[in-house]
Design a protein around this motif. Structure first.
Motif, PDB file in Angstrom:
ATOM      1  N   LYS A  83       0.814  -1.201   0.067  1.00  0.00           N
ATOM      2  CA  LYS A  83      -0.094   0.042   0.147  1.00  0.00           C
ATOM      3  C   LYS A  83       1.037   1.071  -0.002  1.00  0.00           C
ATOM      4  CE  LYS A  83      -3.981  -1.963   2.075  1.00  0.00           C
ATOM      5  NZ  LYS A  83      -5.178  -1.874   3.052  1.00  0.00           N
ATOM      6  N   LEU A  84       0.473   2.200  -0.943  1.00  0.00           N
ATOM      7  CA  LEU A  84       1.425   3.330  -1.220  1.00  0.00           C
ATOM      8  C   LEU A  84       0.586   4.555  -1.465  1.00  0.00           C
ATOM      9  CD1 LEU A  84       4.050   1.860  -3.370  1.00  0.00           C
ATOM     10  CD2 LEU A  84       4.431   2.122  -1.133  1.00  0.00           C
ATOM     11  N   ASP A  85       1.090   5.725  -0.997  1.00  0.00           N
ATOM     12  CA  ASP A  85       0.413   6.840  -1.352  1.00  0.00           C
ATOM     13  C   ASP A  85       0.587   7.346  -2.610  1.00  0.00           C
ATOM     14  OD1 ASP A  85      -0.318   7.032   1.490  1.00  0.00           O
ATOM     15  OD2 ASP A  85       1.207   8.492   1.992  1.00  0.00           O
ATOM     16  N   VAL A  86      -0.430   7.803  -3.563  1.00  0.00           N
ATOM     17  CA  VAL A  86      -0.385   8.177  -4.764  1.00  0.00           C
ATOM     18  C   VAL A  86      -0.880   9.595  -4.728  1.00  0.00           C
ATOM     19  CG1 VAL A  86      -1.110   7.821  -7.283  1.00  0.00           C
ATOM     20  CG2 VAL A  86      -0.728   5.881  -5.883  1.00  0.00           C
ATOM     21  N   THR A  87      -0.112  10.636  -5.373  1.00  0.00           N
ATOM     22  CA  THR A  87      -0.507  11.715  -5.401  1.00  0.00           C
ATOM     23  C   THR A  87      -0.468  12.474  -6.737  1.00  0.00           C
ATOM     24  OG1 THR A  87       0.471  12.469  -3.475  1.00  0.00           O
ATOM     25  CG2 THR A  87       0.093  14.312  -4.647  1.00  0.00           C
ATOM     26  N   LEU A  88      -1.719  12.875  -7.454  1.00  0.00           N
ATOM     27  CA  LEU A  88      -1.603  13.331  -8.591  1.00  0.00           C
ATOM     28  C   LEU A  88      -2.121  14.864  -8.724  1.00  0.00           C
ATOM     29  CD1 LEU A  88      -4.058  10.385 -10.233  1.00  0.00           C
ATOM     30  CD2 LEU A  88      -1.454  10.763 -10.287  1.00  0.00           C
ATOM     31  N   ALA A 124     -11.616   9.571 -11.640  1.00  0.00           N
ATOM     32  CA  ALA A 124     -10.786   9.847 -12.898  1.00  0.00           C
ATOM     33  C   ALA A 124     -11.538   9.610 -14.122  1.00  0.00           C
ATOM     34  CB  ALA A 124      -9.222   9.307 -12.765  1.00  0.00           C
ATOM     35  N   ILE A 125     -11.642  10.471 -15.007  1.00  0.00           N
ATOM     36  CA  ILE A 125     -12.133   9.967 -16.298  1.00  0.00           C
ATOM     37  C   ILE A 125     -11.004  10.358 -17.262  1.00  0.00           C
ATOM     38  CG2 ILE A 125     -13.945  10.764 -17.961  1.00  0.00           C
ATOM     39  CD1 ILE A 125     -15.658  11.359 -15.612  1.00  0.00           C
ATOM     40  N   GLU A 132      -6.027  12.861 -22.451  1.00  0.00           N
ATOM     41  CA  GLU A 132      -5.979  13.589 -20.978  1.00  0.00           C
ATOM     42  C   GLU A 132      -6.733  12.625 -19.846  1.00  0.00           C
ATOM     43  OE1 GLU A 132      -6.529  18.202 -22.466  1.00  0.00           O
ATOM     44  OE2 GLU A 132      -8.320  16.819 -21.516  1.00  0.00           O
ATOM     45  N   LEU A 133      -6.458  12.809 -18.714  1.00  0.00           N
ATOM     46  CA  LEU A 133      -7.015  12.410 -17.502  1.00  0.00           C
ATOM     47  C   LEU A 133      -7.512  13.412 -16.601  1.00  0.00           C
ATOM     48  CD1 LEU A 133      -6.199   9.310 -15.391  1.00  0.00           C
ATOM     49  CD2 LEU A 133      -6.143  11.478 -14.221  1.00  0.00           C
ATOM     50  N   ARG A 134      -8.947  13.362 -16.140  1.00  0.00           N
ATOM     51  CA  ARG A 134      -9.359  14.640 -15.569  1.00  0.00           C
ATOM     52  C   ARG A 134      -9.966  13.853 -14.122  1.00  0.00           C
ATOM     53  NH1 ARG A 134     -11.654  19.345 -19.124  1.00  0.00           N
ATOM     54  NH2 ARG A 134     -10.070  19.364 -20.689  1.00  0.00           N
ATOM     55  N   ASP A 142      -8.650  18.940 -12.083  1.00  0.00           N
ATOM     56  CA  ASP A 142      -7.352  18.952 -12.560  1.00  0.00           C
ATOM     57  C   ASP A 142      -7.252  18.159 -13.812  1.00  0.00           C
ATOM     58  OD1 ASP A 142      -4.657  19.538 -12.617  1.00  0.00           O
ATOM     59  OD2 ASP A 142      -3.882  18.056 -11.595  1.00  0.00           O
ATOM     60  N   VAL A 143      -6.294  18.614 -14.680  1.00  0.00           N
ATOM     61  CA  VAL A 143      -6.281  18.094 -16.004  1.00  0.00           C
ATOM     62  C   VAL A 143      -4.821  17.589 -16.056  1.00  0.00           C
ATOM     63  CG1 VAL A 143      -6.279  18.128 -18.593  1.00  0.00           C
ATOM     64  CG2 VAL A 143      -7.958  19.573 -17.070  1.00  0.00           C
ATOM     65  N   ILE A 144      -4.592  16.217 -16.295  1.00  0.00           N
ATOM     66  CA  ILE A 144      -3.134  15.735 -16.737  1.00  0.00           C
ATOM     67  C   ILE A 144      -3.034  15.166 -17.963  1.00  0.00           C
ATOM     68  CG2 ILE A 144      -1.673  13.850 -16.073  1.00  0.00           C
ATOM     69  CD1 ILE A 144      -2.584  13.784 -13.218  1.00  0.00           C
ATOM     70  N   HIS A 145      -2.352  15.682 -18.818  1.00  0.00           N
ATOM     71  CA  HIS A 145      -2.210  15.501 -20.125  1.00  0.00           C
ATOM     72  C   HIS A 145      -1.204  14.288 -20.313  1.00  0.00           C
ATOM     73  CE1 HIS A 145      -4.069  19.313 -21.596  1.00  0.00           C
ATOM     74  NE2 HIS A 145      -3.239  19.668 -20.363  1.00  0.00           N
ATOM     75  N   SER A 146      -1.446  13.459 -21.402  1.00  0.00           N
ATOM     76  CA  SER A 146      -0.565  12.197 -21.411  1.00  0.00           C
ATOM     77  C   SER A 146       0.809  12.734 -21.907  1.00  0.00           C
ATOM     78  CB  SER A 146      -1.301  11.571 -22.619  1.00  0.00           C
ATOM     79  OG  SER A 146      -0.576  10.316 -22.914  1.00  0.00           O
ATOM     80  N   GLU A 147       1.882  11.748 -21.478  1.00  0.00           N
ATOM     81  CA  GLU A 147       2.982  12.100 -22.100  1.00  0.00           C
ATOM     82  C   GLU A 147       3.129  11.997 -23.577  1.00  0.00           C
ATOM     83  OE1 GLU A 147       5.492   9.377 -19.447  1.00  0.00           O
ATOM     84  OE2 GLU A 147       4.814  10.403 -17.597  1.00  0.00           O
TER      85      GLU A 147
END
Length: 192
Positions: A83-88, A124-125, A132-134, A142-147
């Motif tokens: 189990k780990l903390d995930v921050t986005l 997340a969607i 994108e992931l929102r 928040d919007v994270i754009h794909s690499e």
């Protein structure tokens, strides 16, 4: 946390065909090449990535006799769970959740795979056409754009095909999507 998540209309020439691959912070370490998979039940952390963590994180690994089964029925034995903390996100649009990862000793282009459970925790969607992931945060969406940025047809991406070619021996052939006037055509894999 309950703000509506919407995607804007984009022109056809900007539509992406690539998987949504993001970056995030897992157990206070910045991780790239996180593959988002809405079809996977498991959240995977590959062992070669997990080995880079300090002992304080490695000690959390619970060794279990687990098997991961793919869509073709093949099974791979897992090392254990952690189990780990995930921050986005980025300040002020940031969110942290605890994710129960299955640590897998395998080879992949990616370091981590986020399955349905993690995506549901973040609400997340994913939009493949937008690349994108929102997700919602206490301060908004928040919007994270794909690499993998940019329209698939405009980028010069090297693809690799594996197979038995002319003489029947295993070989590799590299080809470039732009070599065929912007449209991907697979190579002739076998001689008739």
């Amino acid at each position: 946390m309950y703000a509506p998540i919407t995607f804007h209309t984009i022109p056809n020439w900007r539509l992406s065909e690539e998987s949504v691959v993001i970056s995030g912070v897992i157990a206070n370490k910045s991780i790239t090449r996180i593959y988002t998979d809405t079809g996977s039940e498991a959240d995977l952390l590959y062992l070669y990535c997990f080995k880079d963590y300090p002992f304080s994180v490695k000690d959390r690994l619970r060794y279990k006799n687990l098997k991961i089964t793919g869509i073709m029925g093949e099974s791979i034995r897992a090392t254990g769970k952690v189990k780990l903390d995930v921050t986005l996100g980025a300040h002020p649009l940031i969110r942290t959740e605890i994710v129960d990862f299955t640590v897998l000793d395998g080879i992949s282009r990616f370091n981590v795979l986020f399955g349905r459970r993690t995506l549901r925790k973040f609400g997340a969607i994913i939009s493949t056409p937008h690349a994108e992931l929102r997700f919602s945060t206490p301060n908004g969406v928040d919007v994270i754009h794909s690499e993998y940025v940019g329209p698939a047809r405009e980028r010069s991406v090297i693809y690799e095909a594996h197979g038995n070619f002319v003489r029947g021996g295993p070989s590799r052939q590299l080809f470039n999507r732009n070599d065929v006037n912007g449209y991907f055509k697979p190579p002739k894999m076998w001689e008739p």
